[in-house]
Design an enzyme around this catalytic site. Structure first.
Site, PDB file in Angstrom:
ATOM      1  N   TYR A 205      -5.203  36.648  62.182  1.00  0.00           N
ATOM      2  CA  TYR A 205      -4.263  36.766  63.296  1.00  0.00           C
ATOM      3  C   TYR A 205      -2.832  37.073  62.847  1.00  0.00           C
ATOM      4  O   TYR A 205      -2.038  37.578  63.629  1.00  0.00           O
ATOM      5  CB  TYR A 205      -4.256  35.478  64.120  1.00  0.00           C
ATOM      6  CG  TYR A 205      -5.579  35.156  64.755  1.00  0.00           C
ATOM      7  CD1 TYR A 205      -6.220  36.058  65.603  1.00  0.00           C
ATOM      8  CD2 TYR A 205      -6.211  33.941  64.495  1.00  0.00           C
ATOM      9  CE1 TYR A 205      -7.440  35.746  66.182  1.00  0.00           C
ATOM     10  CE2 TYR A 205      -7.427  33.626  65.070  1.00  0.00           C
ATOM     11  CZ  TYR A 205      -8.045  34.534  65.909  1.00  0.00           C
ATOM     12  OH  TYR A 205      -9.253  34.246  66.475  1.00  0.00           O
TER      13      TYR A 205
ATOM     14  N   ARG B 279      -2.779  27.845  36.200  1.00  0.00           N
ATOM     15  CA  ARG B 279      -2.870  27.430  37.601  1.00  0.00           C
ATOM     16  C   ARG B 279      -1.699  26.581  38.074  1.00  0.00           C
ATOM     17  O   ARG B 279      -1.120  26.847  39.111  1.00  0.00           O
ATOM     18  CB  ARG B 279      -4.183  26.649  37.831  1.00  0.00           C
ATOM     19  CG  ARG B 279      -5.414  27.477  37.597  1.00  0.00           C
ATOM     20  CD  ARG B 279      -6.676  26.738  37.982  1.00  0.00           C
ATOM     21  NE  ARG B 279      -6.772  26.531  39.417  1.00  0.00           N
ATOM     22  CZ  ARG B 279      -7.818  25.952  40.003  1.00  0.00           C
ATOM     23  NH1 ARG B 279      -8.835  25.525  39.286  1.00  0.00           N
ATOM     24  NH2 ARG B 279      -7.838  25.803  41.313  1.00  0.00           N
TER      25      ARG B 279
ATOM     26  N   HIS C 209      -7.311  37.430  41.629  1.00  0.00           N
ATOM     27  CA  HIS C 209      -7.407  35.964  41.707  1.00  0.00           C
ATOM     28  C   HIS C 209      -8.751  35.576  42.331  1.00  0.00           C
ATOM     29  O   HIS C 209      -8.828  35.301  43.535  1.00  0.00           O
ATOM     30  CB  HIS C 209      -6.248  35.416  42.555  1.00  0.00           C
ATOM     31  CG  HIS C 209      -5.996  33.950  42.380  1.00  0.00           C
ATOM     32  ND1 HIS C 209      -5.412  33.413  41.261  1.00  0.00           N
ATOM     33  CD2 HIS C 209      -6.262  32.896  43.193  1.00  0.00           C
ATOM     34  CE1 HIS C 209      -5.302  32.111  41.395  1.00  0.00           C
ATOM     35  NE2 HIS C 209      -5.822  31.767  42.555  1.00  0.00           N
TER      36      HIS C 209
END
Length: 899
Positions: A124, A34, A80
């Protein structure tokens, strides 16, 4: 085994061991999976998965953008399985040109701003991989990197990317793991490419050699990296600190009004928060001289800071550097995974890891191409056999009952394998034309050459290096650009000084503790025929306690009644108007409760034959070399050690000749007697009866000091009669005080000046310095004032010129300003004349002598000339910022009775 069967200590040990193992596994999971990047491609797993998912989706440079939500969903669903916000933030950051030096994603829509605005919702915005991002996955299909299973083992994902772009070095990264963190700076692609080129061709290059190519970090927001020491540490050790300053300029319009223009800000600084911080500082009056702040940024940064007309732009800018993120420190810590283990990497390590990775990628890509070429060559060899024996091949095929029989017959007749026989069977009749046979031969010859070339590449490391460098050069030529961040010189307060014009300033300190500075020209009178008086410009500042002149580059040593010394610079003080009040001095020096400023000494250089003389209320004096105060601390230093019932009264800077200084250093303890001689006692007795020693015309030596007491005594002695001591020492007896008496002043007698005394009942007198007989240090001295109930004790004694102004302040607030020469010259043990008429019950509290412009300019010129002749010692201005602790550099207290 049950808990009952295990002894308590053994059971506890098992739990501890299990906890350690679990925590270690958790830590390594965070570190590897990570938080830390792989040193080969510079990616954490989430970055790698985003790029690979876009690659598999076909969201590549030559295709249209797709919704970010689609990319994020694909990443989460396949590779993921974590929060969508983390994945989208990763995608957005790779599209931000103010976060990455070379963005890897092309974003369409609102992907955030340098003002800290968050990206629009993923539904968007749209995105796709850009050309730089595509370089990270170049040749991925050629088995150039290892693949591993995804989280549910239904798919495979790359464990590292081929990375034709040296992403780790050029884009940097940051991350916090368990017990460790990384923070790597971005760099310029051209410089990194040149360094890789040099190291690949000469592996023996050192880190110092590589720094000739990589000059320093190159931040996407530009700005100025100040100094090379931190950069050098980072490149040679893996860890260093780089101070980064905004790029600014000061403009002045035709009316003389200045403004500060900020065009580049340090990396990762929020521009909107920066502007807000500046506004808060102005509102809280921590930064003075700013009238307006405007953010005129469009695509480029432009912050306009309007200044007050009388503000010095350089001073305001230095304060902004000090208190805001216009100046930041970037801490470099090059921690990355090498072979799945965290390692701190130097510049050479970073470059070498990338070179090794790229050579492995090229090797595996070459092996892939070789395997493919050899497979095709094998088929072509079979086809050639068929075309050379076409009639027999046709006959075999026609006579075979099935395809399998034909393949078997061909294999037996021409010694072919399954693949070759299948290719012959699948061959079309059109391939038997002459033209196609020629093409077949050309392809055969080409494949022979290709296979030989690929085998040569695998055998020779220098060829693989050449291929790597050739590809890298193509990337650099196409995408390399000029450096944005300037590598400047190291900065400190002395560098700040160079930006400020050296001008003479008048410094005033009021009794309420307000300090300010004004240009000396402010006080020059325009009146016809008269001398300019400093006091004439003070207007309502009749409560001024100290006034002196100093250069803007001078240091100010501030001494308090508790014997502490503090340090500041003149240009840090506020420049006020003539009728302004200034700012509290506690804003510039860290006074503690109960401390009051007793003396401020301006110093141009710490060096030469200068010393500081200290006088305390109990008659103790001390002398110290000025150099001892060149390295103060923020919390102050102990200048002189005081008894519990004593306090510092005055500090006088004395400049000596070389001979006087040597004599002072060689002062013998045998010459430091403190008892009055019989003659001195007799003389004092005579003076009480009014008889004076008439030696007013005696020349005044250069190095005479005088201690004056409340009850009218004064002792005069040369500074060379006692030796210099260390900082923090107690000192020696300067005058033997009668019971109830105390020292109120220390004077350095100057030829041409008079000794002015003001008493509590408003009487004043001036006396010739020559009338004060030189006595032994530590004696009772001689009469300075005939103290009676009529005149009261002395409250003020100073050495003044005839053209000084005198401001007398009473305890009830009455103030009078008179000329010093309006007080007549009398004998040293006279009572004097009335200087101020007091109201009933009122008494004089204090007085201040204000020099004329001409006198103070002359003193300033003399001081400058004297200081310019000396060689200054190095002053560590940073120590007042770095060290907030107590002063430990204190010499032992001396007993004045033993000396």
């Amino acid at each position: 085994m049950s808990e009952e069967m295990v002894p308590g200590t053994q059971f506890k040990s098992l739990i501890e061991q299990d906890m350690q193992d679990c925590y270690l596994r958790y830590s390594m999971s965070v570190i590897v999976a990570r938080a830390l990047p792989d040193a080969r491609d510079g990616f954490k797993p989430v970055h790698r998965r985003v790029m690979y998912s876009m690659h598999k989706l076909g969201v590549v440079p030559n295709k249209s953008t797709v919704k970010s939500a689609r990319i994020v969903g694909d990443v989460i669903g396949k590779y993921h399985p974590h929060g969508d916000s983390a994945v989208y933030e990763t995608l957005a950051r790779m599209a931000q040109d103010f976060s990455l030096r070379y963005p890897l994603v092309f974003g369409q829509g609102n992907f955030g701003s340098i003002d800290g605005d968050s990206p629009a919702a993923m539904r968007y915005t749209e995105a796709k991989m850009n050309n730089m991002g595509a370089l990270m996955l170049e040749d991925l299909e050629k088995d150039t990197v290892d693949m591993g299973p995804n989280y549910d083992e239904s798919l495979e994902e790359p464990l590292v990317l081929p990375s034709a772009l040296p992403n780790m070095i050029v884009n940097g990264t940051s991350g916090i793991a368990v017990g460790m963190a990384t923070n790597m700076a971005p760099h310029n692609l051209r410089e990194v490419g040149a360094a890789i080129h040099a190291l690949a061709e000469n592996p023996d290059l050192t880190g110092e050699d590589l720094m000739e190519y990589v000059k320093g970090p190159d931040f996407p927001t530009g700005a100025i990296a100040c100094g090379r020491a931190g950069i050098r540490d980072a490149y040679l050790t893996g860890h260093g600190r780089v101070r980064v300053r905004a790029r600014t300029e000061i403009e002045t319009d035709s009316k003389g009004k200045s403004r500060i223009i900020v065009t580049e800000i340090p990396y990762m600084v929020n521009k909107a928060e920066l502007c807000k911080k500046i506004a808060d500082l102005v509102r809280d009056k921590r930064v003075d001289g700013i009238t307006d702040i405007r953010d005129e940024s469009s695509r480029d940064v432009r912050i306009v800071i309007e200044l007050r007309r009388d503000a010095v732009g350089e001073v305001v800018l230095n304060n902004l550097f000090k208190y805001t993120q216009l100046q930041t420190t970037f801490s470099i810590y090059n921690l990355a995974l090498v072979n799945n283990l965290p390692k701190l990497l130097t510049l050479k390590d970073l470059l070498q890891v990338y070179i090794d990775h790229r050579l492995e990628v090229i090797t595996r890509a070459t092996q892939f191409d070789l395997k493919k070429a050899e497979a095709r060559l094998h088929i072509i060899e079979g086809l050639r056999i068929a075309t050379q024996n076409i009639d027999e091949v046709v006959q075999i095929i026609r006579n075979s009952k099935s395809t399998e029989d034909a393949k078997q017959a061909l294999q037996t007749r021409f010694n072919l394998d399954e693949i070759q026989s299948q290719a012959i069977v699948d061959m079309r009749l059109a391939q038997l034309t002459g033209l196609n046979i020629e093409k077949l031969e050309a392809e055969y010859n080409e494949l022979i050459a290709t296979v030989a070339d690929l085998k040569d590449i695998l055998e020779k490391r220098e060829r693989r290096i050449a291929i790597m460098l050739q590809k890298l050069d193509a990337v650099v030529d196409k995408y390399g650009d000029d450096r944005r961040t300037t590598i400047g010189e190291a900065i400190d307060d002395s560098d700040d000084e160079d930006l400020i014009a050296e001008e003479e300033q008048v410094i005033t300190l009021s009794r309420e503790g307000y300090i300010r500075r004004l240009p000396i020209d402010t006080f020059k009178t325009q009146s016809r025929g008269g001398k300019g008086i400093i006091g004439a410009g003070l207007k309502d500042e009749d409560d001024v306690e100290q006034i002196f002149t100093a250069s803007t580059h001078s240091y100010l040593l501030v001494f308090t009644n508790k014997g502490r010394a503090y340090w500041t610079k003149v240009y840090r003080l506020p420049e006020g108007a003539r009728n302004g009040k200034g700012r509290p001095i506690v804003n510039f020096v860290g006074l503690t409760d109960g401390e009051k400023v007793q003396a401020i000494v301006p110093v141009r250089k710490f060096g030469g034959y200068f010393c500081l003389v200290f006088a305390t209320k109990k008659g103790i004096i001390n002398k110290m070399d000025l150099k001892l105060f060149s390295r103060p601390r923020k919390a102050g230093v102990n200048a002189i050690s005081l008894d519990e019932d004593d306090e510092l009264v005055k500090v006088q800077l004395v400049g000596l000749t070389e001979e006087e200084f040597k004599a002072s250093e060689a002062a013998s303890e045998l010459d430091l007697g403190e008892e009055d001689s019989a003659a001195e006692v007799a003389e004092n007795a005579e003076e009480v009866e009014g008889e004076e020693v008439n030696d007013e015309n005696r020349p005044i030596p250069h190095d005479l000091l005088m201690l004056a007491t409340k009850n009218g005594q004064a002792v005069t002695f040369p500074i060379s009669c006692f030796r210099a001591m260390g900082r923090g020492t107690h000192g020696v007896r300067g005058i033997k005080l009668a019971e109830g008496d105390e020292v109120i002043s220390l004077l350095w007698l100057k030829a041409g000046n008079k000794v002015l005394t003001i008493t509590e009942k408003g009487y004043g007198k001036r006396s010739e310095p020559g009338s004060y007989r030189i006595t032994r240090r530590g004696s009772k001295g001689v009469k300075n004032l005939n103290v009676t109930d009529k005149v009261g004790p002395a409250v003020f004694v100073d050495s003044v010129a005839d053209d000084y102004d005198l401001i007398i302040t009473t305890k009830e607030g009455q103030v009078i300003r008179i000329k010093a020469d309006s007080i007549r010259v009398t004998g040293r043990n006279a009572q004097g004349v009335k200087a101020i008429t007091l109201r009933d019950g009122d008494s004089v509290g204090d007085a201040t002598a204000l020099p004329s412009v001409e006198d103070i300019e002359q003193d300033s010129a003399e001081a400058k000339e004297t200081f310019d002749k000396v060689e200054g010692v190095e002053v560590d201005d940073d120590s007042i910022v770095k060290n907030d602790g107590e002063d430990n550099d204190v010499m032992p207290k001396e007993n004045p009775e033993e000396v």
